[in-house]
Structures are given as C-alpha cells and as structure tokens.
Design a protein around this motif. Sequence first.
Motif, PDB file in Angstrom:
ATOM      1  N   PHE A 155       0.842  -1.183   0.000  1.00 15.13           N
ATOM      2  CA  PHE A 155       0.000   0.000   0.000  1.00 15.13           C
ATOM      3  C   PHE A 155       0.881   1.237   0.000  1.00 15.13           C
ATOM      4  O   PHE A 155       1.975   1.250   0.590  1.00 15.13           O
ATOM      5  N   SER A 160      -1.731  10.695  -0.090  1.00 20.17           N
ATOM      6  CA  SER A 160      -2.972  10.874   0.660  1.00 20.17           C
ATOM      7  C   SER A 160      -2.835  12.031   1.646  1.00 20.17           C
ATOM      8  O   SER A 160      -1.820  12.150   2.349  1.00 20.17           O
ATOM      9  N   GLN A 170      -9.387   4.203   2.685  1.00 16.05           N
ATOM     10  CA  GLN A 170      -9.329   4.468   1.240  1.00 16.05           C
ATOM     11  C   GLN A 170      -8.398   3.484   0.532  1.00 16.05           C
ATOM     12  O   GLN A 170      -8.701   3.005  -0.579  1.00 16.05           O
ATOM     13  N   ALA A 171      -7.285   3.130   1.187  1.00 14.38           N
ATOM     14  CA  ALA A 171      -6.361   2.177   0.577  1.00 14.38           C
ATOM     15  C   ALA A 171      -6.993   0.792   0.454  1.00 14.38           C
ATOM     16  O   ALA A 171      -6.846   0.117  -0.575  1.00 14.38           O
ATOM     17  N   CYS A 173     -10.285   0.065   0.327  1.00 11.23           N
ATOM     18  CA  CYS A 173     -11.372   0.119  -0.650  1.00 11.23           C
ATOM     19  C   CYS A 173     -10.822   0.210  -2.077  1.00 11.23           C
ATOM     20  O   CYS A 173     -11.399  -0.389  -3.010  1.00 11.23           O
ATOM     21  N   THR A 174      -9.733   0.922  -2.255  1.00 12.56           N
ATOM     22  CA  THR A 174      -9.112   0.985  -3.587  1.00 12.56           C
ATOM     23  C   THR A 174      -8.564  -0.375  -3.986  1.00 12.56           C
ATOM     24  O   THR A 174      -8.630  -0.769  -5.165  1.00 12.56           O
ATOM     25  N   GLN A 175      -8.004  -1.115  -3.018  1.00 13.21           N
ATOM     26  CA  GLN A 175      -7.515  -2.462  -3.291  1.00 13.21           C
ATOM     27  C   GLN A 175      -8.653  -3.369  -3.751  1.00 13.21           C
ATOM     28  O   GLN A 175      -8.441  -4.282  -4.563  1.00 13.21           O
ATOM     29  N   ASN A 177     -11.187  -2.300  -5.496  1.00  8.04           N
ATOM     30  CA  ASN A 177     -11.778  -1.640  -6.675  1.00  8.04           C
ATOM     31  C   ASN A 177     -13.082  -0.908  -6.341  1.00  8.04           C
ATOM     32  O   ASN A 177     -14.020  -0.873  -7.140  1.00  8.04           O
ATOM     33  N   PRO A 179     -13.169   2.619  -4.467  1.00 12.24           N
ATOM     34  CA  PRO A 179     -12.647   3.722  -3.654  1.00 12.24           C
ATOM     35  C   PRO A 179     -13.769   4.554  -3.032  1.00 12.24           C
ATOM     36  O   PRO A 179     -14.886   4.625  -3.561  1.00 12.24           O
ATOM     37  N   THR A 181     -15.720   7.787  -2.221  1.00 13.39           N
ATOM     38  CA  THR A 181     -15.928   9.079  -2.866  1.00 13.39           C
ATOM     39  C   THR A 181     -15.720  10.209  -1.858  1.00 13.39           C
ATOM     40  O   THR A 181     -15.734  10.005  -0.646  1.00 13.39           O
ATOM     41  N   ALA A 205     -18.846   2.781   0.596  1.00 13.83           N
ATOM     42  CA  ALA A 205     -18.157   2.556  -0.687  1.00 13.83           C
ATOM     43  C   ALA A 205     -18.257   1.109  -1.157  1.00 13.83           C
ATOM     44  O   ALA A 205     -18.403   0.847  -2.354  1.00 13.83           O
TER      45      ALA A 205
END
Length: 323
Positions: A155, A160, A170-171, A173-175, A177, A179, A181, A205
Amino acid sequence: MENKAPKKNTMNELNKKQVFVDLDTKFTAENTDDRTKVLPTDLHRRTVFDEAYAAMKNARPVPVRRPSPTPKRPAADRNRFRPNKIWDTRLCSGELPADALRRTAGQLLILTLFCFAVALLISVKGLILDRMTDTDYSALARGTSYSAPVGDMEFDFTSSTLPDGLAAAQAVCTQLNAPITDNAVPEHGSRPLYPGKVHTAMKSALTETEPVLKTNMSNLDLFVQIYQSLEHNMPVIVLLSEKDGNKYEMQYAVVSHMYAEDDLITVYNPNSGMKDYTFEQFIAATRFDNFKDMPVRIRIALAVGSWARNTAIFIQTNNEQQE
C-alpha cells in the motif's frame, strides 16, 4: 227615723276611672317630642364647676418631662447580642439558608456517591475485559493450521492527505476496486477519529463486500481472524498505539502479511509506512500496553468505550455472511 242613704261620691269615681279617648294624646305627643330631641354634643366633656379653679389650672405651666438618656453599650456588646439577619431571612424558595445548605450538601453527597459508583463499575468492567481478552496465542506457531505465511500486499500512502484512519480505509477500498468518494468521507479536524467513522466510510463505498467492525477481541481470536482474512486476500485495518514524534498516539494501520512460524506480522501505517512486528509487539500495540504516559482523555475514552482494545475492521464476502 229616716234612713239616710250615703251619697255616692260621683266625682271620686270619675277620678278613679281612666278614660281613653284617643291614642294620639297630648301625653304621647310630648313623649315623641322628647325622643326627637337631640342631645348636646358636649356631654362627653368634663363639666367645670369652679371657674376660678379652672382658670388657675390653665394658667399653671405644665412641666415637660424629658426622657432619661439610655446608657450606650459598647460596640462589642451591641454586636454580641445583635441577631444575625442573614440566617433569619428566608430565601426565594421559602426555606432558611441553613436548611438550604443542608439540602444542597445532601444532594452533592448523593451525586458524588453516584459518580463514584459509576467509576467503580467502569473500572470493574475494564478489568474483566482485560482478563477475558488477554488470552494465550502461542499455539499458533506450534500448530499447522495458522503457521503458514499468508498475504503479500503493498500500500502507498504518500499522496494521501486524509487522516490515517480514512487513508487506511481508502487504501483498502481501492484495493477492492471500490474507492471512497469525496462525499462519503466524513468531516475531520482536530477531534479524534473513532473506529465507527472509519467503518461507516468503508460501508458507503463497498457494495459487494461488507466491512465488519469488531472490538475487545481476544488475542487468539484477533490473530485467527487476521489469518483467515489474509488467506482470502482481504486486508485488515487495526487500531494500535504508535509513537508519532515524541509521543504515542492512536493510529490506524493495514495488516498485509502474517507468518506465525517466524513470529512476524507486517502492517502499513499511513504515518510511518511499512513496519514489521513480532506477535508480542503487535499485541502490545493493539492492546495499548506500549502507550507510555497515557493521557487522561485516552483513559476516559477507554473506560466509556470510545476506544477499545484489539479493535479491527474485517472485510467479509456475501458467502461468508451467509455462513
């Protein structure tokens, strides 16, 4: 001889008889006139029979009696016998100040005892939770179920600008797919970011998976669930105490790797980057045992439950929820 009959005295008989001719007689009129007469108004005054004596009495000067002076008391004696008007005056409630003070003292005593009882219950609850959650986890390294290495994720938090808790969320949730908002990011400032806000931001999210917040987990249960999540390539967010500069602070980190046989667990901290822990160091951080000189506000937050030991946010799939 001639019988001389006595002559009747006609006049005497007439004098003895009372003849009532009319009720409105002269006698009645006179009585009425007497009743209607107005008495003089000066009958209440004393009648003076000797005018010479009265004149002499009026000419005689009347001596004026002066009151005898009252001896003054010393100031100490006056204050000694003067009543205290403050304590004799009633308040707006109608009670004396002494009664109001006794009533207020009783209420303060009851409030103090209540606060003491609440603090005692919270302390007892904290001691019980510490005993229940501080379990032995040495069997992980000796067994074969959780000794193999799991998880190999990386990560990056350099770009950020969010607080560590939201940056970790956020990391993750981005992992996955999905993220977070900007509208779902809660307002953050100088106030502490509690785990509930981080969990809410992730929940808004993620749609295909469900974040689950767990607190006051036992040591063994925390390691087991971290292992199971990493085995399915699901990162875990944990709350731990770490040194930030010269003082310890509550921080959030993402667990990315675990290897029980080597006594190793790896986390990514948005403040300090990647860091390796032993199992003992990791548990000391998640239980805040390494928090030196813990402030009073942190102790109060732990007592009331705002912070909790062995806190983690796991990601569960729909299949795991059904099971």
